[in-house]
Design a protein around this motif. Sequence first.
Motif, short mmCIF file in Angstrom:
data_model
loop_
_atom_site.label_atom_id
_atom_site.label_comp_id
_atom_site.label_asym_id
_atom_site.label_seq_id
_atom_site.Cartn_x
_atom_site.Cartn_y
_atom_site.Cartn_z
N TYR A 327 0.84 -1.21 0.00
CA TYR A 327 0.00 0.00 0.00
C TYR A 327 0.87 1.25 0.00
CZ TYR A 327 -4.90 -1.43 0.30
OH TYR A 327 -6.16 -1.90 -0.01
N GLU A 328 1.92 1.24 0.79
CA GLU A 328 2.78 2.42 0.86
C GLU A 328 3.50 2.65 -0.46
OE1 GLU A 328 5.13 1.62 4.32
OE2 GLU A 328 3.64 2.50 5.70
N GLN A 329 3.92 1.58 -1.12
CA GLN A 329 4.54 1.73 -2.44
C GLN A 329 3.53 2.28 -3.45
OE1 GLN A 329 6.65 -1.74 -3.92
NE2 GLN A 329 7.31 -2.29 -1.85
N ALA A 330 2.31 1.78 -3.37
CA ALA A 330 1.27 2.25 -4.29
C ALA A 330 0.95 3.72 -4.05
CB ALA A 330 0.01 1.40 -4.13
N ILE A 331 0.89 4.12 -2.79
CA ILE A 331 0.61 5.52 -2.45
C ILE A 331 1.70 6.42 -2.98
CG2 ILE A 331 0.49 7.15 -0.51
CD1 ILE A 331 -0.95 4.84 1.06
N ALA A 332 2.96 5.99 -2.81
CA ALA A 332 4.09 6.80 -3.29
C ALA A 332 4.05 6.94 -4.81
CB ALA A 332 5.41 6.15 -2.85
N LEU A 333 3.71 5.85 -5.50
CA LEU A 333 3.65 5.90 -6.97
C LEU A 333 2.49 6.78 -7.43
CD1 LEU A 333 4.64 5.05 -9.72
CD2 LEU A 333 3.32 2.93 -9.50
N ALA A 334 1.33 6.65 -6.79
CA ALA A 334 0.18 7.47 -7.15
C ALA A 334 0.50 8.95 -6.99
CB ALA A 334 -1.03 7.09 -6.30
N ASN A 335 1.21 9.27 -5.92
CA ASN A 335 1.63 10.65 -5.69
C ASN A 335 2.58 11.12 -6.77
OD1 ASN A 335 3.96 12.47 -4.29
ND2 ASN A 335 1.94 13.03 -3.50
N ALA A 336 3.51 10.25 -7.14
CA ALA A 336 4.54 10.61 -8.12
C ALA A 336 3.95 10.87 -9.51
CB ALA A 336 5.59 9.51 -8.21
N ILE A 337 2.88 10.16 -9.85
CA ILE A 337 2.32 10.33 -11.20
C ILE A 337 1.08 11.23 -11.21
CG2 ILE A 337 3.25 8.12 -11.98
CD1 ILE A 337 0.53 6.87 -11.69
N GLY A 338 0.80 11.84 -10.07
CA GLY A 338 -0.30 12.80 -10.01
C GLY A 338 -1.69 12.20 -9.97
#
Length: 359
Positions: A327-338
């Motif tokens: 989940y934390e990896q997914a959150i970081a990626l979602a943030n990175a790609i807007g």
Amino acid sequence: MNRGYLSVNVMRRTSVALISGAVLILSNPALSQTVSNNTEGFDLQDQLTIPLNRSLQREERNEADLLLRLGGEAKRQENWQKAIAYWQQALDLYQKIGDFEGQGLAYNYIGLTYADLGRFSQAEESLRRRLGVARFLQDFQGQIYALNNIGTVLLQSRNLEAAQVSFAEALTIARTVGDREGEGLSLSNLGLVATSAGDYLEAIKQYKAAITLRRRLGDPLGEANTRNNLGDAYFAIASYKDAIGSYRYTLQLAQDSRDIPNQFRALRGLAKSYSIIGPDLLAIRYLNQHLALAQEQESLSRELVSLRLFAEFYLARGNLSKTRQFYEQAIALANAIGETQQEALLRNDLAQILYERGD
């Protein structure tokens, strides 16, 4: 090469193939400015009576063809409004010189782009105008694909009854003129209507009939789409072994034809099915393949899907540490790609999980 926007001369020779390729591959769970006023009251018969200067007509057709291509370029760059504007200009010129094939292409592209934007009423209007052109020209294949596109838009807007009518009419025409490709497409889309209505047994029946036709025609893309749909229908009725069989066949078919979207769908179906019936090692194997394919294709949105699927897999097994990690990896990626909406949903889900588990 993008089939949707080949040179205009090629488009005129292969308009049916282009339209079939552009069908909102409803077999692939695809998709508000109004049509400009100068198309209101569009009357094909009136246009036939307009006298044309041949030299001027040729110049205007060339200009319209160029605008059609520019619209394709704009859409590839995801500049939807600019694409529609180009196609509307092309449409105006095609109407002026009485070029009905050009009008059909322009209406089709405008309608499909409106559908991509979720503007379903505008999409339906443009696609019905495309259907009107095909009927005027007695272009039966054009009618089949226009009706399938209209049905797809209606299905996306949850108007199941009207979608059923549109697909059924397309099927009738296809069978009447012996268009096996159109018949396979129409059957597959009728299966989607049944799926949307929760009638999975009827959907399975329609999908199997479509697969038979698409296989005979040597249409791997169409067959893969329908086989993925068949797998989804089996999954919905908890017939997981049948679902796995369909997804595995699809994966091989899609890999052989380098059909990336259907590879992703089949891998997700396999991962979800094995997550339920086991063994876990196979579920993890297909999740890893999904993630590897996303990275190979440099598709961050699909990589995000992979991370969420991993999180859900470990959550179902009570492994809170792994769940939190993904989940934390997914959150970081979602943030990175807007992907702000996805990020908010992921954060909310993780907070809820941690609260319920007392962490």
